[in-house]
Design a protein around this motif. Structure first.
Motif, PDB file in Angstrom:
ATOM      1  N   ASP A  14       0.833  -1.201   0.000  1.00 13.81           N
ATOM      2  CA  ASP A  14       0.000   0.000   0.000  1.00 13.81           C
ATOM      3  C   ASP A  14       0.867   1.250   0.000  1.00 13.81           C
ATOM      4  OD1 ASP A  14      -2.329  -1.608   0.285  1.00 13.81           O
ATOM      5  OD2 ASP A  14      -1.984  -1.696   2.450  1.00 13.81           O
ATOM      6  N   MET A  15       0.438   2.250  -0.729  1.00 11.88           N
ATOM      7  CA  MET A  15       1.144   3.516  -0.770  1.00 11.88           C
ATOM      8  C   MET A  15       0.830   4.304   0.508  1.00 11.88           C
ATOM      9  SD  MET A  15       3.151   4.950  -2.798  1.00 11.88           S
ATOM     10  CE  MET A  15       3.885   6.512  -3.111  1.00 11.88           C
ATOM     11  N   LYS A  16       1.861   4.709   1.222  1.00 11.17           N
ATOM     12  CA  LYS A  16       1.701   5.515   2.435  1.00 11.17           C
ATOM     13  C   LYS A  16       2.082   6.963   2.111  1.00 11.17           C
ATOM     14  CE  LYS A  16       0.960   1.799   4.879  1.00 11.17           C
ATOM     15  NZ  LYS A  16      -0.385   1.366   5.080  1.00 11.17           N
ATOM     16  N   HIS A  17       1.501   7.911   2.849  1.00 13.00           N
ATOM     17  CA  HIS A  17       1.815   9.320   2.638  1.00 13.00           C
ATOM     18  C   HIS A  17       3.026   9.686   3.504  1.00 13.00           C
ATOM     19  CE1 HIS A  17       1.144  13.430   1.447  1.00 13.00           C
ATOM     20  NE2 HIS A  17       1.161  13.803   2.715  1.00 13.00           N
ATOM     21  N   VAL A  18       4.190   9.759   2.864  1.00 10.70           N
ATOM     22  CA  VAL A  18       5.441  10.072   3.542  1.00 10.70           C
ATOM     23  C   VAL A  18       6.072  11.268   2.834  1.00 10.70           C
ATOM     24  CG1 VAL A  18       7.725   9.214   4.218  1.00 10.70           C
ATOM     25  CG2 VAL A  18       5.779   7.656   4.167  1.00 10.70           C
ATOM     26  N   THR A  19       6.639  12.184   3.617  1.00  9.84           N
ATOM     27  CA  THR A  19       7.302  13.345   3.021  1.00  9.84           C
ATOM     28  C   THR A  19       8.725  13.490   3.536  1.00  9.84           C
ATOM     29  OG1 THR A  19       6.464  14.836   4.735  1.00  9.84           O
ATOM     30  CG2 THR A  19       5.155  14.654   2.709  1.00  9.84           C
ATOM     31  N   TYR A  20       9.525  14.157   2.707  1.00  7.50           N
ATOM     32  CA  TYR A  20      10.882  14.564   3.068  1.00  7.50           C
ATOM     33  C   TYR A  20      10.957  16.047   2.766  1.00  7.50           C
ATOM     34  CZ  TYR A  20      15.897  15.332   2.723  1.00  7.50           C
ATOM     35  OH  TYR A  20      17.174  15.835   2.892  1.00  7.50           O
ATOM     36  N   GLU A  21      11.178  16.855   3.797  1.00  5.07           N
ATOM     37  CA  GLU A  21      11.214  18.315   3.668  1.00  5.07           C
ATOM     38  C   GLU A  21       9.974  18.841   2.948  1.00  5.07           C
ATOM     39  OE1 GLU A  21      15.016  19.240   1.878  1.00  5.07           O
ATOM     40  OE2 GLU A  21      16.039  18.918   3.786  1.00  5.07           O
ATOM     41  N   GLY A  22       8.820  18.247   3.282  1.00  8.68           N
ATOM     42  CA  GLY A  22       7.543  18.707   2.735  1.00  8.68           C
ATOM     43  C   GLY A  22       7.181  18.128   1.373  1.00  8.68           C
ATOM     44  N   THR A  23       8.077  17.363   0.764  1.00  7.02           N
ATOM     45  CA  THR A  23       7.832  16.790  -0.558  1.00  7.02           C
ATOM     46  C   THR A  23       7.391  15.332  -0.422  1.00  7.02           C
ATOM     47  OG1 THR A  23       9.544  18.201  -1.516  1.00  7.02           O
ATOM     48  CG2 THR A  23       8.889  16.264  -2.795  1.00  7.02           C
ATOM     49  N   PRO A  24       6.267  14.946  -1.044  1.00  8.34           N
ATOM     50  CA  PRO A  24       5.845  13.543  -1.011  1.00  8.34           C
ATOM     51  C   PRO A  24       6.899  12.657  -1.687  1.00  8.34           C
ATOM     52  CG  PRO A  24       4.062  14.942  -1.777  1.00  8.34           C
ATOM     53  CD  PRO A  24       5.299  15.787  -1.741  1.00  8.34           C
TER      54      PRO A  24
END
Length: 59
Positions: A14-24
């Motif tokens: 499943d695709m999870k909503h993860v960000t790095y410095e505000g970027t998905p």
């Protein structure tokens, strides 16, 4: 985020909503030995890089 959770997300179908410095981002691989994750922005798969797992944020 800790290494264990990042590893779970990387292996999840499943695709999870993860960000790095505000970027998905998408997590490709997690190196638990050094706390790094291989990631790329969802809209720029060619922009692959390694970052600290601690800098990733799950929403």
């Amino acid at each position: 985020m800790d290494e264990q959770r990042a590893q779970e997300i990387a292996h999840s179908p499943d695709m999870k909503h993860v960000t790095y410095e505000g970027t998905p981002i998408y997590i490709q691989h997690v190196d638990e030995n050094n706390g790094m994750a291989r990631i790329f922005p969802l809209d720029q798969p060619e922009e692959e890089k390694s970052v600290s797992v601690n800098s990733l944020m799950e929403h």
